[in-house]
Design a protein around this motif. Structure first.
Motif, PDB file in Angstrom:
ATOM      1  N   VAL B 236       6.355   3.027 -13.722  1.00  0.00           N
ATOM      2  CA  VAL B 236       5.547   1.824 -13.485  1.00  0.00           C
ATOM      3  C   VAL B 236       4.096   2.024 -13.931  1.00  0.00           C
ATOM      4  N   ALA B 237       3.737   3.264 -14.243  1.00  0.00           N
ATOM      5  CA  ALA B 237       2.411   3.509 -14.819  1.00  0.00           C
ATOM      6  C   ALA B 237       2.418   3.264 -16.323  1.00  0.00           C
ATOM      7  N   ARG B 238       3.587   3.331 -16.943  1.00  0.00           N
ATOM      8  CA  ARG B 238       3.600   3.275 -18.403  1.00  0.00           C
ATOM      9  C   ARG B 238       4.633   2.275 -18.921  1.00  0.00           C
ATOM     10  N   GLU B 239       5.899   2.706 -19.066  1.00  0.00           N
ATOM     11  CA  GLU B 239       6.887   1.866 -19.761  1.00  0.00           C
ATOM     12  C   GLU B 239       7.114   0.522 -19.068  1.00  0.00           C
ATOM     13  N   GLU B 240       7.196   0.533 -17.759  1.00  0.00           N
ATOM     14  CA  GLU B 240       7.502  -0.704 -17.031  1.00  0.00           C
ATOM     15  C   GLU B 240       6.356  -1.070 -16.088  1.00  0.00           C
ATOM     16  N   SER B 241       5.155  -1.094 -16.650  1.00  0.00           N
ATOM     17  CA  SER B 241       4.002  -1.404 -15.800  1.00  0.00           C
ATOM     18  C   SER B 241       4.071  -2.830 -15.263  1.00  0.00           C
ATOM     19  N   HIS B 242       4.900  -3.678 -15.882  1.00  0.00           N
ATOM     20  CA  HIS B 242       5.062  -5.042 -15.357  1.00  0.00           C
ATOM     21  C   HIS B 242       5.778  -5.032 -14.009  1.00  0.00           C
ATOM     22  N   ARG B 243       6.346  -3.879 -13.624  1.00  0.00           N
ATOM     23  CA  ARG B 243       7.037  -3.792 -12.340  1.00  0.00           C
ATOM     24  C   ARG B 243       6.171  -3.158 -11.237  1.00  0.00           C
ATOM     25  N   LEU B 244       4.972  -2.715 -11.588  1.00  0.00           N
ATOM     26  CA  LEU B 244       4.124  -2.090 -10.570  1.00  0.00           C
ATOM     27  C   LEU B 244       3.858  -3.051  -9.413  1.00  0.00           C
ATOM     28  N   GLN B 245       3.586  -4.311  -9.737  1.00  0.00           N
ATOM     29  CA  GLN B 245       3.282  -5.281  -8.686  1.00  0.00           C
ATOM     30  C   GLN B 245       4.465  -5.511  -7.760  1.00  0.00           C
ATOM     31  N   ASP B 246       5.677  -5.468  -8.305  1.00  0.00           N
ATOM     32  CA  ASP B 246       6.867  -5.599  -7.446  1.00  0.00           C
ATOM     33  C   ASP B 246       6.858  -4.524  -6.369  1.00  0.00           C
ATOM     34  N   TYR B 247       6.565  -3.297  -6.786  1.00  0.00           N
ATOM     35  CA  TYR B 247       6.534  -2.200  -5.818  1.00  0.00           C
ATOM     36  C   TYR B 247       5.397  -2.378  -4.822  1.00  0.00           C
ATOM     37  N   LYS B 248       4.226  -2.712  -5.332  1.00  0.00           N
ATOM     38  CA  LYS B 248       3.061  -2.820  -4.444  1.00  0.00           C
ATOM     39  C   LYS B 248       3.309  -3.862  -3.354  1.00  0.00           C
ATOM     40  N   ILE B 249       3.810  -5.015  -3.768  1.00  0.00           N
ATOM     41  CA  ILE B 249       4.015  -6.095  -2.793  1.00  0.00           C
ATOM     42  C   ILE B 249       5.154  -5.750  -1.843  1.00  0.00           C
ATOM     43  N   CYS B 250       6.260  -5.259  -2.403  1.00  0.00           N
ATOM     44  CA  CYS B 250       7.438  -5.040  -1.558  1.00  0.00           C
ATOM     45  C   CYS B 250       7.249  -3.847  -0.624  1.00  0.00           C
ATOM     46  N   LEU B 251       6.567  -2.800  -1.067  1.00  0.00           N
ATOM     47  CA  LEU B 251       6.344  -1.671  -0.155  1.00  0.00           C
ATOM     48  C   LEU B 251       5.474  -2.107   1.021  1.00  0.00           C
ATOM     49  N   GLU B 252       4.485  -2.915   0.736  1.00  0.00           N
ATOM     50  CA  GLU B 252       3.646  -3.403   1.824  1.00  0.00           C
ATOM     51  C   GLU B 252       4.444  -4.303   2.772  1.00  0.00           C
ATOM     52  N   THR B 253       5.281  -5.151   2.177  1.00  0.00           N
ATOM     53  CA  THR B 253       6.123  -6.045   2.976  1.00  0.00           C
ATOM     54  C   THR B 253       7.090  -5.247   3.839  1.00  0.00           C
ATOM     55  N   ILE B 254       7.700  -4.235   3.249  1.00  0.00           N
ATOM     56  CA  ILE B 254       8.672  -3.417   3.989  1.00  0.00           C
ATOM     57  C   ILE B 254       7.975  -2.634   5.091  1.00  0.00           C
ATOM     58  N   ASP B 255       6.799  -2.101   4.780  1.00  0.00           N
ATOM     59  CA  ASP B 255       6.040  -1.343   5.782  1.00  0.00           C
ATOM     60  C   ASP B 255       5.747  -2.223   6.994  1.00  0.00           C
ATOM     61  N   ARG B 256       5.302  -3.431   6.721  1.00  0.00           N
ATOM     62  CA  ARG B 256       4.961  -4.331   7.809  1.00  0.00           C
ATOM     63  C   ARG B 256       6.204  -4.714   8.617  1.00  0.00           C
ATOM     64  N   LEU B 257       7.267  -4.990   7.877  1.00  0.00           N
ATOM     65  CA  LEU B 257       8.513  -5.389   8.526  1.00  0.00           C
ATOM     66  C   LEU B 257       9.043  -4.281   9.438  1.00  0.00           C
ATOM     67  N   LEU B 258       8.994  -3.049   8.949  1.00  0.00           N
ATOM     68  CA  LEU B 258       9.501  -1.930   9.753  1.00  0.00           C
ATOM     69  C   LEU B 258       8.606  -1.688  10.969  1.00  0.00           C
ATOM     70  N   ARG B 259       7.319  -1.879  10.790  1.00  0.00           N
ATOM     71  CA  ARG B 259       6.408  -1.723  11.935  1.00  0.00           C
ATOM     72  C   ARG B 259       6.659  -2.788  12.987  1.00  0.00           C
ATOM     73  N   ASN B 260       6.965  -4.002  12.536  1.00  0.00           N
ATOM     74  CA  ASN B 260       7.279  -5.056  13.496  1.00  0.00           C
ATOM     75  C   ASN B 260       8.552  -4.739  14.255  1.00  0.00           C
ATOM     76  N   ARG B 261       9.515  -4.149  13.544  1.00  0.00           N
ATOM     77  CA  ARG B 261      10.791  -3.862  14.194  1.00  0.00           C
ATOM     78  C   ARG B 261      10.695  -2.633  15.098  1.00  0.00           C
ATOM     79  N   ASN B 262       9.809  -1.708  14.758  1.00  0.00           N
ATOM     80  CA  ASN B 262       9.667  -0.460  15.512  1.00  0.00           C
ATOM     81  C   ASN B 262       8.199  -0.215  15.800  1.00  0.00           C
ATOM     82  N   PRO B 263       7.668  -0.945  16.767  1.00  0.00           N
ATOM     83  CA  PRO B 263       6.212  -0.916  16.954  1.00  0.00           C
ATOM     84  C   PRO B 263       5.673   0.467  17.320  1.00  0.00           C
ATOM     85  N   TYR B 264       6.530   1.371  17.796  1.00  0.00           N
ATOM     86  CA  TYR B 264       6.004   2.643  18.313  1.00  0.00           C
ATOM     87  C   TYR B 264       6.270   3.824  17.395  1.00  0.00           C
ATOM     88  N   THR B 265       6.875   3.555  16.230  1.00  0.00           N
ATOM     89  CA  THR B 265       7.187   4.665  15.327  1.00  0.00           C
ATOM     90  C   THR B 265       6.686   4.368  13.914  1.00  0.00           C
TER      91      THR B 265
END
Lengths: 612, 371
Positions: B236-265
């Motif tokens: 995502v730094a080079r050949e498929e840099s058009h996919r970097l944003q997919d990772y950035k957005i989805c990792l943040e979304t997943i992080d938030r979602l998992l924190r909501n589901r498991n507030p203490y871990t």
């Protein structure tokens, strides 16, 4: 920089159609220029640094994801994956018309754009066409047993070639000698006046299933002739390592064969076999990275070739004879673009309405199964066994077919892990990764199960067969889509004839039987999960197998053909076409050796013409 | 012909002579064109970026194999890096490159390929490194107008960037993103199973003991399966840099979602079952709590992640994953004979995937092919 701009002969394209002409003419002392749009990627042996531009690396062949952005196509926005020698689809797509009359961009129908052309990435299967392939009109004209041809299209459209097998045969022999093949003759139905095959290597053990199946069905097998050297090859000056020593780790057997350029000198590409041996002669000039844009004529002579130099600047060069060998679709396109530029060119090349018509590929397909054993398929030169069983007159008649087929096995398919996944369920180059991407359950244990079930257990048996010529199958220029030079791109319109479907069903069932009998030692009960003709696949209308044939067929009557028997355009004195476009029928095997043999023949015709 | 290596007395960098054919081979297809449409922007460029008009801008500068003319295995520690600057102005007197691979006060001059618009120089740079550079055109420093990779330095200045092969330094993601990606990729690959993990431990230990220094200096134990995260970081730094944003957005979304589901871990510490559940929900297209206003198609991201993870595990290690060929070695050692169920062993049974046979030394053992 002042570059030479006058030559005896200018050859556009350096693959199977162009290189044999260059070899013939330079050997006869002529001064020729080869213009090649792609790069000169070198094997280790002639690279100044001793390293090759080709790599044993799955990602160089499969490429990262790119996205089609050309507006107005059905697949605009779709992902595509191309190798480092294929064109970028956004720069120069082929457009094809689908069943619903909508337009799609496709990577199908491109051969490699590099010195050596398609012979760089091909699997090297180098079959001759049979005597029957060249006489299908005569063979079929009085028959009453051709099935699935209600309108009599076969009898109306089949053509004999204007040359006989006997006339072509010496050039097959010469091609086999110059290029460097390995294989065996016994059990072939194609007659050879001399045998220049090198000794084949031991087959991959998984291919034994195919041999057993062929034997059980009475299909006498022979070792598939392939453009890979197994012994030192004097005509091209190539040497091999100590292949027969048990502990020798080198040699041509690797899964990085089909769809890969060879980093070593084993695969007999037209660069290492035909061009490199003449590269130091004074009569030979090669300009890679130069894209021809159009031709210009003066009455019946093509005099000027317009091209873009490696910086993209317009340049011109002139020659006494012009030979086009850009692969059939691009050759036809180049002629059509030239005709658009000048009415004199137009009226001569379009002296009838046949340019671009009768475009052909092959009826092809086969069968694939997970075999009982697991073998290291990554040590292979791809195909081990072939059979002409489906090419005999007896077989053709008894099956109610119009023409024959050759069957052979493939070993290198899916022999590497990324190829296994990306071609999982994919039937063509436009749908790579689709099935793997959609099969989201395949993770963890399921992924392990998938690898366990599939990796190095699959064997496929393929066929290549004649396609019924149809005038409506054609190459045009697309109305709107333009390449990166602003030139209209090729538009492919084709469909399968009812008889093509019937033929593919018939031969695919034979391929299934080879695996069904081979898998259980001749009892015929082994399960074969998939078989069929290409017409069944997603994107079936785009499928070309990189066998790009017809569109400017040769003949003995100028009303019925684009080229005369020497592949000279009828109303030009000095314009020859030597890629697959000349074929009036597509033959019962992979076309490269026939294109090479015919190009050697045309080279002699150019010499005999007295023009140079 | 042996390559012409110039060991400069004053500067610790090495130049290499690449012929004109090489330079044109890697330039014309991508840079020569009349096209002025933005055909090559899949989301990786801002509107109006001139890179959108050329194909595969990520290929520049050209990173390739190196051979010193004497010792292939010693040369394997290095890449060649070929800088290409296209400018058709015949009056342009000089172009140079300045970068972290050499003394920053000593611009390295490019030469013009005769009769063309291309200027070029090739340098020898160690593998596994990240560097920044600028061109000096007519005396003025400029970013590489083709290479899309940029880096911002501490002083706020923008530089062009490249990395060489076998690079395991993380450049696209932050630490928390890497940890999350590790957990996500673990679920995809078969190596998280008990026997898969045991195999990897043995394989890396074997490399540590016998081969780390002599056979393959870049193979070291990564704290992640097969280095798939390192591969994704590079692609995502080079050949498929058009996919970097997919990772950035989805990792943040997943992080938030998992924190909501498991507030203490912390998401990095929660049990694998939560990832399995999330994975199944993403495959179904409708994970509970997913922020669809930020990313419409969670199933698509999952497919992307799977393709990248699988590719990273089984592609050539030069792309940053499959460290030491461990993914290939897994296939060689863990797929049984389907008839007997026996796994291959070194003595009794040959491997079903002898990957080292085809590949260059020291990674593989082919005596002819040099990478």
């Amino acid at each position: 920089m002042a570059e030479q701009d006058q030559f005896d002969v200018i050859i556009v394209g350096s693959g199977a159609g162009g290189a044999p002409v260059a070899h013939t003419l330079v050997s006869a002392g002529k001064y020729i220029l080869v213009l090649e749009k792609g790069p000169l990627f070198r094997p280790q042996q002639d690279d100044p640094l001793g390293l090759s531009d080709y790599k044993r690396d799955e990602l160089i062949s499969d490429g990262p994801e790119k996205i089609l952005t050309i507006p107005g196509l059905v697949n605009t926005g779709a992902s595509f994956y191309t190798s480092h020698v294929e064109p970028d689809l956004n720069d120069e797509p082929h457009i094809y018309q689908s069943n619903d009359s909508a337009d799609y961009a496709t990577i199908e129908g491109y051969t490699c754009q590099c010195v050596g052309g398609g012979t760089q990435h091909y699997g090297g299967v180098s079959l001759r066409f049979s005597e029957r392939d060249l006489t299908l009109r005569t063979f079929n004209e009085s028959r009453t047993d051709i099935r699935h041809d209600p309108n009599g299209d076969v009898k109306r459209e089949a053509r004999d070639w204007p040359i006989t097998y006997t006339e072509l045969e010496p050039y097959y022999t010469k091609a086999e000698q110059l290029i460097g093949l390995n294989g065996t003759r016994t059990n072939q139905i194609k007659v050879a006046s001399a045998d220049y095959y090198q000794k084949p290597l031991e087959p991959n053990p998984i291919s034994e299933y195919a041999r057993i199946g062929m034997e059980a069905l009475g299909m006498k097998p022979y070792r598939t002739p392939q453009a890979v050297i197994t012994q030192d090859h004097a005509p091209s000056g190539r040497k091999v390592g100590p292949l027969n020593q048990r502990d020798w780790e080198g040699g041509p057997k690797t899964a990085y064969v089909n769809r890969y350029g060879d980093c070593l000198d084993y695969k007999s590409t037209t660069w290492v076999a035909l061009l490199r041996p003449i590269a130091s002669r004074p009569g030979f000039t090669l300009r890679p990275n130069c894209n021809v844009t159009h031709l210009e004529c003066n009455a019946s002579r093509v005099v000027t070739v317009h091209y873009r130099d490696p910086s993209g600047q317009p340049a011109t060069v002139s020659g006494k004879v012009i030979v086009l060998a850009c692969s059939a679709i691009e050759t036809v396109r180049l002629l059509m673009l030239s005709a658009e530029q000048a009415s004199t060119f137009d009226s001569r090349i379009n002296q009838n309405d046949l340019l671009g018509k009768y475009f052909l590929t092959h009826c092809f397909g086969g069968a694939s199964a997970i075999m009982p054993g697991r073998f290291d398929k990554s040590r292979t030169i791809d195909s081990d066994w072939a059979s002409d069983f489906c090419g005999t007159d007896d077989f053709i008649r008894s099956a109610g077919l119009w023409a024959g087929a050759t069957i052979y096995n493939n070993t290198s398919d899916q022999a590497l892990p990324i190829a296994l996944a990306r071609t999982h369920g994919a039937t063509d180059l436009d749908t790579l990764w689709h099935a793997f991407d959609n099969d989201t359950s395949m993770v963890g244990e399921h992924l392990k199960d998938f690898l366990n079930a599939q990796f190095n257990r699959r064997l496929s048996v393929s066929f290549m067969a004649n396609q019924v010529p149809q005038k409506a199958n054609r190459i045009e220029l697309h109305r709107k889509v333009r390449d990166k030079w602003g030139r209209r791109v090729a538009y492919i319109i084709k469909s399968w004839h009812d008889h093509d479907r019937f033929l593919m069903d018939t031969i695919a069932a034979r391929c299934r039987d080879v695996l069904g009998y081979g898998g259980d030692g001749g009892k015929g009960q082994y399960p074969v999960e998939g078989f069929g003709g290409v017409y069944l696949s997603e994107n079936a209308l785009a499928r070309i197998a990189n066998h790009i044939l017809g569109g400017a067929r040769f003949g003995s009557d100028e009303r019925d053909s684009v080229l005369d028997k020497n592949c000279r355009a009828w109303h030009f004195d000095n314009l020859y076409l030597t890629d697959g476009c000349f074929m009036p029928t597509s033959g019962s095997g992979n076309p490269t050796l026939t294109i090479q043999a015919n190009a050697l023949r045309v080279g002699d015709a150019v010499l005999a013409s007295g023009i140079v | 012909m042996l390559p012409n290596i110039l060991h400069s007395r004053a500067m610790p960098y090495r130049l290499l002579s690449r012929d004109d054919t090489y330079v044109l081979n890697y330039s014309t297809k991508y840079l020569a064109r009349d096209n002025t449409d933005d055909r090559h922007n899949y989301g990786q460029y801002a509107a109006g970026d001139p890179r959108a008009r050329i194909a595969e801008a990520w290929r520049f500068p050209i990173i390739d194999s190196y051979y010193d003319g004497q010792d292939y295995e010693a040369s394997y520690d290095f890449n060649t890096v070929t800088f290409i600057y296209a400018n058709s102005d015949p009056g342009l007197a000089s172009v140079a490159v300045v970068g972290t691979f050499a003394d920053l006060h000593a611009p390295v001059p490019l030469r013009r390929v005769a009769g063309t618009k291309y200027w070029t120089v090739t340098m020898v740079v160690p593998k596994g490194e990240v560097h920044t550079y600028k061109f000096i055109v007519g005396g003025e420093p400029r970013l590489d107008p083709v290479n899309p990779q940029h880096a911002t330095k501490a002083d706020g200045s923008q530089w062009s960037r490249f990395f060489t092969q076998f690079c395991t330094q993380i450049i696209s993601f932050e630490e928390w993103e890497v940890v999350l990606l590790q957990r996500l990729t673990e679920h995809i690959l078969p190596f998280r199973t008990t026997e898969g993990q045991r195999f990897l431990d043995l394989y890396y230990n074997y490399l540590d003991r016998n081969a780390k220094e002599t056979v393959y200096p870049h193979a070291y134990r990564l704290d992640q399966p097969i280095g798939a995260v390192s591969f994704i970081d590079k692609v995502v730094a080079r050949e498929e840099s058009h996919r970097l944003q997919d990772y950035k957005i989805c990792l943040e979304t997943i992080d938030r979602l998992l924190r909501n589901r498991n507030p203490y871990t912390e998401p990095s510490r929660i049990a694998m079952e939560f990832y399995t559940e999330l994975y199944d929900q993403m495959a179904g297209g409708n994970p509970r709590g997913w922020d669809f206003s930020r990313y419409k198609n969670p199933r698509f991201f999952l497919q992307l992640l799977r393709r990248h993870t699988y590719t990273g595990a089984f592609s050539h290690p030069k792309y940053g994953g499959n460290a030491g060929g461990a993914g290939w070695a897994y296939l060689a050692a863990n797929l049984p004979d389907p008839q007997t169920g026996a796994l291959p062993t070194e003595r009794s049974q040959p491997s079903y995937f002898d990957w080292g046979h085809a590949l260059e030394r020291p990674l593989g053992r082919n005596p002819e092919y040099h990478g």
